[in-house]
Motif scaffolding. Sequence first.
Motif, PDB file in Angstrom:
ATOM      1  N   LEU A  43       0.824  -1.202   0.000  1.00 33.75           N
ATOM      2  CA  LEU A  43       0.000   0.000   0.000  1.00 33.75           C
ATOM      3  C   LEU A  43       0.866   1.262   0.000  1.00 33.75           C
ATOM      4  O   LEU A  43       0.583   2.231  -0.718  1.00 33.75           O
ATOM      5  N   LEU A  44       1.930   1.240   0.794  1.00 24.59           N
ATOM      6  CA  LEU A  44       2.816   2.406   0.845  1.00 24.59           C
ATOM      7  C   LEU A  44       3.499   2.640  -0.502  1.00 24.59           C
ATOM      8  O   LEU A  44       3.645   3.793  -0.947  1.00 24.59           O
ATOM      9  N   GLN A  45       3.910   1.552  -1.165  1.00 24.11           N
ATOM     10  CA  GLN A  45       4.566   1.717  -2.455  1.00 24.11           C
ATOM     11  C   GLN A  45       3.610   2.283  -3.497  1.00 24.11           C
ATOM     12  O   GLN A  45       3.985   3.139  -4.300  1.00 24.11           O
ATOM     13  N   ALA A  46       2.368   1.796  -3.503  1.00 20.11           N
ATOM     14  CA  ALA A  46       1.386   2.301  -4.461  1.00 20.11           C
ATOM     15  C   ALA A  46       1.161   3.795  -4.282  1.00 20.11           C
ATOM     16  O   ALA A  46       1.149   4.563  -5.259  1.00 20.11           O
ATOM     17  N   ILE A  47       0.999   4.227  -3.043  1.00 21.34           N
ATOM     18  CA  ILE A  47       0.788   5.657  -2.767  1.00 21.34           C
ATOM     19  C   ILE A  47       2.000   6.477  -3.198  1.00 21.34           C
ATOM     20  O   ILE A  47       1.871   7.538  -3.824  1.00 21.34           O
ATOM     21  N   PHE A  48       3.185   5.986  -2.880  1.00 19.87           N
ATOM     22  CA  PHE A  48       4.420   6.708  -3.209  1.00 19.87           C
ATOM     23  C   PHE A  48       4.603   6.865  -4.717  1.00 19.87           C
ATOM     24  O   PHE A  48       4.923   7.959  -5.209  1.00 19.87           O
ATOM     25  N   LEU A  49       4.378   5.779  -5.464  1.00 21.08           N
ATOM     26  CA  LEU A  49       4.594   5.829  -6.909  1.00 21.08           C
ATOM     27  C   LEU A  49       3.524   6.651  -7.633  1.00 21.08           C
ATOM     28  O   LEU A  49       3.838   7.373  -8.594  1.00 21.08           O
ATOM     29  N   ILE A  50       2.281   6.560  -7.190  1.00 18.01           N
ATOM     30  CA  ILE A  50       1.206   7.296  -7.865  1.00 18.01           C
ATOM     31  C   ILE A  50       1.389   8.805  -7.710  1.00 18.01           C
ATOM     32  O   ILE A  50       1.290   9.567  -8.672  1.00 18.01           O
ATOM     33  N   PHE A  51       1.672   9.233  -6.485  1.00 20.97           N
ATOM     34  CA  PHE A  51       1.786  10.667  -6.237  1.00 20.97           C
ATOM     35  C   PHE A  51       3.170  11.223  -6.585  1.00 20.97           C
ATOM     36  O   PHE A  51       3.319  12.440  -6.758  1.00 20.97           O
ATOM     37  N   GLY A  52       4.159  10.352  -6.704  1.00 23.73           N
ATOM     38  CA  GLY A  52       5.506  10.839  -7.026  1.00 23.73           C
ATOM     39  C   GLY A  52       5.979  10.468  -8.413  1.00 23.73           C
ATOM     40  O   GLY A  52       7.166  10.593  -8.717  1.00 23.73           O
ATOM     41  N   ALA A  53       5.049   9.997  -9.266  1.00 22.90           N
ATOM     42  CA  ALA A  53       5.440   9.505 -10.589  1.00 22.90           C
ATOM     43  C   ALA A  53       6.182  10.552 -11.410  1.00 22.90           C
ATOM     44  O   ALA A  53       7.247  10.276 -11.976  1.00 22.90           O
ATOM     45  N   LYS A  54       5.639  11.759 -11.472  1.00 26.17           N
ATOM     46  CA  LYS A  54       6.246  12.794 -12.318  1.00 26.17           C
ATOM     47  C   LYS A  54       7.631  13.172 -11.811  1.00 26.17           C
ATOM     48  O   LYS A  54       8.576  13.347 -12.591  1.00 26.17           O
ATOM     49  N   THR A  55       7.761  13.282 -10.506  1.00 22.63           N
ATOM     50  CA  THR A  55       9.060  13.622  -9.921  1.00 22.63           C
ATOM     51  C   THR A  55      10.090  12.529 -10.181  1.00 22.63           C
ATOM     52  O   THR A  55      11.244  12.801 -10.531  1.00 22.63           O
ATOM     53  N   LEU A  56       9.674  11.273 -10.016  1.00 29.59           N
ATOM     54  CA  LEU A  56      10.584  10.156 -10.227  1.00 29.59           C
ATOM     55  C   LEU A  56      11.033  10.064 -11.685  1.00 29.59           C
ATOM     56  O   LEU A  56      12.206   9.765 -11.967  1.00 29.59           O
ATOM     57  N   LEU A  57      10.116  10.329 -12.602  1.00 28.76           N
ATOM     58  CA  LEU A  57      10.489  10.321 -14.019  1.00 28.76           C
ATOM     59  C   LEU A  57      11.489  11.436 -14.323  1.00 28.76           C
ATOM     60  O   LEU A  57      12.403  11.258 -15.135  1.00 28.76           O
TER      61      LEU A  57
END
Length: 542
Positions: free
Chosen positions: A202-216
């Motif tokens: 659950l924590l990973q899903a939240i992190f990746l969804i909301f931080g996708a643009k930054t991570l890219l």
Amino acid sequence: MAENGIMHPPETKSSSWGLPAFILFKDARLVFKLDSLGLEILRIALPAALALAADPIASLIDTAFIGRIGPVELAAVGVSIAIFNQASRITIFPLVSITTSFVAEEDTLGNISPEAAKCEDLEKSTGHKNNEMKELTPEDLAAENLEKGAAGNTDSKEPEDGSDTSTCKLPSATASKTEVKKGKRHIPSASTALVLGSMLGLLQAIFLIFGAKTLLGVMGVKPNSPMLNPALRYLTLRSLGAPAVLLSLAIQGVFRGFKDTKTPLYATVAGDLTNIILDPIFIFSLRLGVSGAAIAHVVSQYLITLILLWQLMKHVNLLPPHSKDLQFGRFLKNGFLLLARVIAVTFCVTLAASMAARLGSTPMAAFQTCLQVWMTSSLLADGLAVAGQAILACAFAEKDYKKVTAAASRVLQMSFVLGVGLAVVVGLGLYFGSGIFSKDASVLHLISIGVPFVAATQPINSLAFVCDGVNFGASDFAFTAYSMVLVAGASIASLFLLSKSNGFIGIWVALTIYMALRAFAGVWRMGTGTGPWRFLRSSSMP
């Protein structure tokens, strides 16, 4: 001989070899022998290797389908997959590795302890009776025998084989397995793994969804890049499957601890076949493009999780009798060590992908193809790593150091042979089959440049991965963490230097250096006879 509670094996032929490092070559001529050890390794390793390779193969199929859309979409999905996979490794790899070792130890001790207790009680009882018998006079003994004669004729019989009934033996592996199957088991480490896997997912899903643009952006995908929109769509949708991915991998760790790698294989194949069927439907028929590929993958992951959870419920009580039985402290202590290790590994691979992305969409597309093949083929060796870890964890729990030595030597030797075979297959397959991943001439040219590196490193990669399994089986988590941090430091420096001066080729040279150092560090511990392997020094002394 026992020293500090450690039972050392008897002197063996290795005593004349002088150094623990030579244990690595012990009985090398038996590497292909299908004896009991060889068969046990293969029974665990083959299904595990197939299950481990199944998901990257599904990603390769995704890559092949998306490559038909265009090089921009292929590069975009490549960056997104790199982010998702590395995030998954950070959160789940420590949990899976610890779960496998802890479950194997608990299951082994659970099978041995009851019988050992019975044996000890019987020996004490027999000893007490023998002492009483010694105090009896011949006349008393004769009278007692006359009194018990009738009962003895009806209630007791001497064993037909003449064996001593006072002798107690620990159950064989077959007997233990039979007893285990009679009811559900209470394995605290299994319950702990499921709880942590669900929370981390659950924590990973939240992190990746909301931080996708930054991570890219960190990966080198600029705001004006044509890769941004397809990469953002794919990563956001793929992140919805994170809870299923992490929970399914945690359950696989439990099954590995039971030395059952067939159940995870069946579940993984069912899920990946679903992914392959849905890919062309969602991507082309429904015209969803990269979003369709992500949706197909998410559906397949939830199917895998449901199958594994259903099977596990047949054998294990998912909830412990009391919440205090959960081993959060033990998991977290070793988990943070492996977390540092995984971060080091993740940073090296992610940095390499980032360097390729900064070179442009064409080099990134080629790098993504080579990297997927590189990792997929190398992960076949992880099947041997899983076998080595499960067998060694059980052997260490039983203090059977003779089997520890034999199993470690055998899986390391088998890993090198596997690596040589993979080098040939991967080299020829990627050289002649690169056209299935892209039709772009520039991408194909760069892939051909990467083929020698992908192929030549296969023996090194296989040895490195199996060394990890061997050290995890010994529960040597601290050494694997600290050594990997040092290896990562040297590898990161080489990535910056070589990618700047030699571009695409420099990245692959740096990755070769990284894997060579990783393999060396893995062999070092056993080869020097330190840590949990110090018993090799006592057995190698003249």
